[in-house]
Design a protein around this motif. Structure first.
Motif, PDB file in Angstrom:
ATOM      1  N   LEU A  43      -3.461   3.764  -8.918  1.00 43.67           N
ATOM      2  CA  LEU A  43      -3.001   4.251  -7.617  1.00 43.67           C
ATOM      3  C   LEU A  43      -2.075   3.228  -6.960  1.00 43.67           C
ATOM      4  CD1 LEU A  43      -6.272   5.786  -6.091  1.00 43.67           C
ATOM      5  CD2 LEU A  43      -4.278   7.035  -6.952  1.00 43.67           C
ATOM      6  N   ALA A  44      -2.435   1.950  -7.077  1.00 45.61           N
ATOM      7  CA  ALA A  44      -1.614   0.897  -6.474  1.00 45.61           C
ATOM      8  C   ALA A  44      -0.223   0.854  -7.086  1.00 45.61           C
ATOM      9  CB  ALA A  44      -2.307  -0.457  -6.633  1.00 45.61           C
ATOM     10  N   ASP A  45      -0.140   1.085  -8.388  1.00 43.48           N
ATOM     11  CA  ASP A  45       1.159   1.077  -9.059  1.00 43.48           C
ATOM     12  C   ASP A  45       2.104   2.120  -8.471  1.00 43.48           C
ATOM     13  OD1 ASP A  45       0.641  -1.003 -10.807  1.00 43.48           O
ATOM     14  OD2 ASP A  45      -0.092   0.301 -12.404  1.00 43.48           O
ATOM     15  N   GLY A  46       1.540   3.237  -8.017  1.00 38.54           N
ATOM     16  CA  GLY A  46       2.374   4.317  -7.486  1.00 38.54           C
ATOM     17  C   GLY A  46       2.400   4.397  -5.975  1.00 38.54           C
ATOM     18  N   THR A  47       1.873   3.373  -5.286  1.00 40.77           N
ATOM     19  CA  THR A  47       1.778   3.409  -3.828  1.00 40.77           C
ATOM     20  C   THR A  47       2.373   2.136  -3.254  1.00 40.77           C
ATOM     21  OG1 THR A  47      -0.296   4.674  -4.056  1.00 40.77           O
ATOM     22  CG2 THR A  47       0.222   3.770  -1.874  1.00 40.77           C
ATOM     23  N   ASP A  48       3.515   2.251  -2.609  1.00 43.93           N
ATOM     24  CA  ASP A  48       4.240   1.070  -2.145  1.00 43.93           C
ATOM     25  C   ASP A  48       3.451   0.238  -1.149  1.00 43.93           C
ATOM     26  OD1 ASP A  48       6.378   1.704  -3.745  1.00 43.93           O
ATOM     27  OD2 ASP A  48       7.537   2.671  -2.145  1.00 43.93           O
ATOM     28  N   HIS A  49       2.676   0.896  -0.254  1.00 45.97           N
ATOM     29  CA  HIS A  49       2.018   0.113   0.788  1.00 45.97           C
ATOM     30  C   HIS A  49       0.837  -0.701   0.277  1.00 45.97           C
ATOM     31  CE1 HIS A  49      -1.593   2.650   1.235  1.00 45.97           C
ATOM     32  NE2 HIS A  49      -0.813   3.708   1.240  1.00 45.97           N
TER      33      HIS A  49
END
Length: 276
Positions: A64-70
């Motif tokens: 999820l972090a890989d695809g979530t800029d924030h």
């Protein structure tokens, strides 16, 4: 910055602590659900923290972090009771958004679990790999955390949720015991503290002043430079919205100078987690 929030999907099956019929918690929460609150509060960076005692969930969060800029980083989980997991720690540490580890100590029966000799390998790995340690516990764990932090003085540690004081109890004795213990941790270690989780330890009809006793003490003994605000979303929704907790926290630190407020709402987390 929000230094502490979660994403989860109960259908994954590893959230054993979660009541299956809870109308607030027992539902999926992902980036799209959090986005409106981040926009409303002007928060652009977050720390995503594990909520299940499995490495699979940590890998799910990193995806999820890989695809979530924030999402600036992820605090994950490994099995401290399996020394062979050293290779897992090394593999996770190679991920650019993996920051550290959080064993779910609050759910472990043995209050002194973290002091077991057979867990030394895991704490040494945290130090050697320059990872962080999120201390998730209750006031009854304070002295054990004191011992742990003295044993590993180079470990970057942060207390989650101010170690969950029993705010709803409204007992002077409970407050005094927590306050003395927190002060010992602040003066005897380099640990930081997350200004998070307070609303869910308070009564349903909580007031700002109920929380101020606790936030004021944490700010006094740690200093703003070692305190970081976290939403603990979506858990905070048991008491209030993301926006309401953020607004309340702003009011709780309103007596601070602008530079100190900036520490609590971003710079302390950036320093602790070593974010560029």
């Amino acid at each position: 910055m929000d230094a502490h929030h979660h994403f989860w999907h109960p259908a994954r099956g590893d959230y054993g602590w979660m009541p299956p019929d809870d109308p607030v918690l027992a539902r999926p929460y992902g980036p799209a659900d959090l986005a409106p609150a981040l926009e409303a509060t002007g928060i652009s960076r977050t720390i995503l923290v594990q909520a299940a005692p499995t490495t699979h969930e940590t890998e799910y969060l990193l995806g999820l972090a890989d695809g979530t800029d924030h999402v600036a980083g992820v605090v994950g989980w490994i099995d401290f009771e399996r020394p062979e997991e050293i290779e897992t720690i090394r593999r996770l540490a190679a991920h650019p958004k993996f920051l550290g580890l959080r064993p779910m100590i609050q759910d472990i029966v043995d209050d002194a679990w973290m002091l077991r000799d057979d867990l030394d390998w895991a704490f040494r790995a945290i130090c050697d790999l320059d990872l962080t340690f999120d201390a998730l516990g209750f006031p009854r764990h304070i002295e054990h955390f004191n011992t742990l932090f003295a044993r590993y003085p180079s470990m970057r540690a942060v207390l989650d949720h101010c170690l969950k004081p029993t705010i709803a109890d409204e007992s002077p004795e409970c407050f005094d015991e927590w306050a003395r213990g927190i002060a010992r941790l602040a003066s005897g270690s380099t640990a930081y503290c997350k200004l998070s989780g307070l609303v869910t330890e308070a009564m349903e009809n909580w007031r700002d002043e109920d929380l101020a006793f606790y936030s004021d003490h944490v700010l006094e003994v740690f200093g703003a430079e070692r305190v970081m605000w976290g939403s603990d979303w979506p858990v905070c929704r048991l008491r209030c919205s993301y926006e309401d907790w953020h607004r309340t926290a702003r009011q709780l630190v309103d007596h601070l100078g602008e530079a100190e407020k900036a520490q609590v709402f971003g710079r302390s987390a950036e320093t602790f987690y070593r974010l560029a």
